[in-house]
Scaffold this motif. Structure first.
Motif, PDB file in Angstrom:
ATOM      1  N   SER A 127     -49.135  -2.855  -0.479  1.00 35.78           N
ATOM      2  CA  SER A 127     -47.994  -2.450  -1.285  1.00 35.78           C
ATOM      3  C   SER A 127     -48.139  -2.879  -2.741  1.00 35.78           C
ATOM      4  CB  SER A 127     -46.716  -3.065  -0.699  1.00 35.78           C
ATOM      5  OG  SER A 127     -45.580  -2.669  -1.438  1.00 35.78           O
TER       6      SER A 127
ATOM      7  N   HIS B 248     -48.025   1.632   0.538  1.00 32.32           N
ATOM      8  CA  HIS B 248     -46.618   1.694   0.158  1.00 32.32           C
ATOM      9  C   HIS B 248     -46.479   1.497  -1.344  1.00 32.32           C
ATOM     10  CE1 HIS B 248     -42.611  -0.085  -0.573  1.00 32.32           C
ATOM     11  NE2 HIS B 248     -42.243   0.849   0.283  1.00 32.32           N
TER      12      HIS B 248
ATOM     13  N   SER C  19     -47.806   7.608  -1.852  1.00 31.14           N
ATOM     14  CA  SER C  19     -47.787   6.158  -1.634  1.00 31.14           C
ATOM     15  C   SER C  19     -49.115   5.489  -1.985  1.00 31.14           C
ATOM     16  CB  SER C  19     -47.427   5.858  -0.181  1.00 31.14           C
ATOM     17  OG  SER C  19     -48.411   6.380   0.689  1.00 31.14           O
TER      18      SER C  19
ATOM     19  N   LEU D 163     -40.488   1.334   4.772  1.00 28.16           N
ATOM     20  CA  LEU D 163     -41.769   1.180   5.446  1.00 28.16           C
ATOM     21  C   LEU D 163     -41.806   1.952   6.761  1.00 28.16           C
ATOM     22  CD1 LEU D 163     -42.395  -2.657   5.013  1.00 28.16           C
ATOM     23  CD2 LEU D 163     -43.577  -0.789   3.830  1.00 28.16           C
TER      24      LEU D 163
END
Length: 164
Positions: A134, A113, A12, A121
């Motif tokens: 993200s 993320h 991630s 999430l």
């Protein structure tokens, strides 16, 4: 000690984010240390090295020192993994400790993320996550959302959270 975490699913962007945050925050004049949690038997030593041979012979701890760094390796030898609180006590005092991993520990965290992981999430079920970083738009139930590459803004957020 001030502690802030970076967590997220595998691939991630956690490590890259921590690396950039260390550079950004230390570049602002703060001292930073890190703790990285691994779920596998991490090997920082290599077969054939003297220190490896010492550990294989049964040494509980091996300290390797040179003119540029030192490292202490501690073998658990069938003992349980120590809690993060115990590990934190082994670090020298700094302004901020950034922790990578340790999803379930109580310290506050930013969730890294990436949409390509295909995972949802963690923040939806983890109240210790205080913001999302993200690479895509996400619904974060009121949590701040940062672009994963906006290191300066994420650093500003973390420093504000810990009072630095």
């Amino acid at each position: 000690m001030r502690i802030y975490g970076v967590t997220g699913w595998k691939n991630s962007g956690k490590t890259g984010l921590v690396e950039r945050l260390v550079s950004e925050i230390s570049g602002r004049g703060f001292t930073v240390s890190t703790i990285k949690h691994a779920h596998h038997a991490t090997e920082i030593d290599h077969p054939g090295r003297d220190s490896y041979r010492h550990r294989e012979a049964g040494a509980r701890e091996v300290l390797v020192a040179s003119p540029v760094r030192w490292a202490l390796m501690h073998e658990l030898r069938d003992q349980p993994e120590p809690p993060i609180e115990e590990l934190l006590q082994k670090l020298s005092p700094v302004d901020l400790i950034l922790v990578e991993g340790y999803k379930r520990e109580a310290h506050p965290k930013v969730e890294a993320h990436r949409s390509e992981t295909g995972r949802g999430l963690l923040a939806t079920t983890n109240e210790t996550i205080k913001a999302i970083a993200s690479d895509s738009a996400v619904e974060a139930d009121g949590l701040p959302v940062f672009d994963l590459d906006d290191t300066a803004s994420i650093a500003d957020f973390i420093l504000g959270e810990v009072g630095l």
